[in-house]
Design an enzyme around this catalytic site. Structure first.
Site, PDB file in Angstrom:
ATOM      1  N   SER A 278     -66.615  41.088 -32.072  1.00  0.00           N
ATOM      2  CA  SER A 278     -66.311  42.236 -32.920  1.00  0.00           C
ATOM      3  C   SER A 278     -64.809  42.486 -32.800  1.00  0.00           C
ATOM      4  O   SER A 278     -64.174  41.967 -31.881  1.00  0.00           O
ATOM      5  CB  SER A 278     -67.090  43.447 -32.404  1.00  0.00           C
ATOM      6  OG  SER A 278     -66.546  44.654 -32.874  1.00  0.00           O
TER       7      SER A 278
ATOM      8  N   TYR B  42     -70.118  49.104 -25.661  1.00  0.00           N
ATOM      9  CA  TYR B  42     -69.990  48.092 -26.713  1.00  0.00           C
ATOM     10  C   TYR B  42     -68.662  47.346 -26.577  1.00  0.00           C
ATOM     11  O   TYR B  42     -68.631  46.116 -26.585  1.00  0.00           O
ATOM     12  CB  TYR B  42     -70.088  48.754 -28.093  1.00  0.00           C
ATOM     13  CG  TYR B  42     -70.048  47.779 -29.234  1.00  0.00           C
ATOM     14  CD1 TYR B  42     -71.182  47.052 -29.585  1.00  0.00           C
ATOM     15  CD2 TYR B  42     -68.888  47.582 -29.968  1.00  0.00           C
ATOM     16  CE1 TYR B  42     -71.162  46.150 -30.642  1.00  0.00           C
ATOM     17  CE2 TYR B  42     -68.849  46.687 -31.017  1.00  0.00           C
ATOM     18  CZ  TYR B  42     -69.991  45.976 -31.358  1.00  0.00           C
ATOM     19  OH  TYR B  42     -69.956  45.070 -32.410  1.00  0.00           O
TER      20      TYR B  42
END
Length: 166
Positions: A57, A70
């Protein structure tokens, strides 16, 4: 070929994140990639070729408030990609990561439906838009193709320029 594309988020300030939520995110986003690659690698090494694509990401290299687990998991995935390269490249196995920016998916719908966040992403991204799943196809196909046989340990960011500007 192995594509590690698991991902969950937990949006909460770090000081309010429980150990259980932290572990759930890290187990899904990072530990699963380790376990699957550990199982797939011996056959690839024995064959003298293989591809592992880890999907990260933009949070692989950026941090946002409220995404501690995350961001840590995706940053860890970038380093795991490099370690896998260091251990397996000499055996003909290429390991790379794809780091998408903000992409129009069902999990990002709440962010896209938030006018302030949507405006912020569009304004912050030089391309002026959210990505689509189709925007990731070319980079993914390249990384798992023979054209990338001498590319290993890299994180290819596909984000419309988001991480290229201040």
């Amino acid at each position: 070929m192995l594509v590690n594309n698991a991902g969950v988020q937990h949006r909460q300030p770090l000081v309010d994140t429980s150990a259980a939520d932290w572990h759930r995110v890290l187990d899904t986003n990072l530990t699963s990639a380790f376990l699957l690659a550990r199982e797939a690698a011996p056959a690839m090494v024995a064959a003298g070729r293989g591809k592992v694509l880890n999907v990260g990401s933009v949070q692989t290299s950026l941090a946002r408030p409220g995404l501690s687990a995350y961001s840590a998991s995706k940053g860890g995935l970038a380093m795991l990609t490099r370690v896998m390269c260091a251990e397996w490249a000499a055996s003909g196995v290429q390991v790379n990561a794809l780091a998408p920016g903000y992409v129009e998916t069902e999990p990002t719908r709440p962010l896209r439906d938030d006018p302030a966040f949507d405006t912020w992403i569009r304004g912050r991204t030089p391309a002026g838009r959210w990505g689509t799943p189709g925007d990731l196809v070319g980079a993914a196909v390249f990384l798992v193709s023979r054209a990338a046989d001498f590319v290993s340990g890299q994180v290819l960011t596909v984000d419309g320029g988001l991480t290229a500007v201040v």
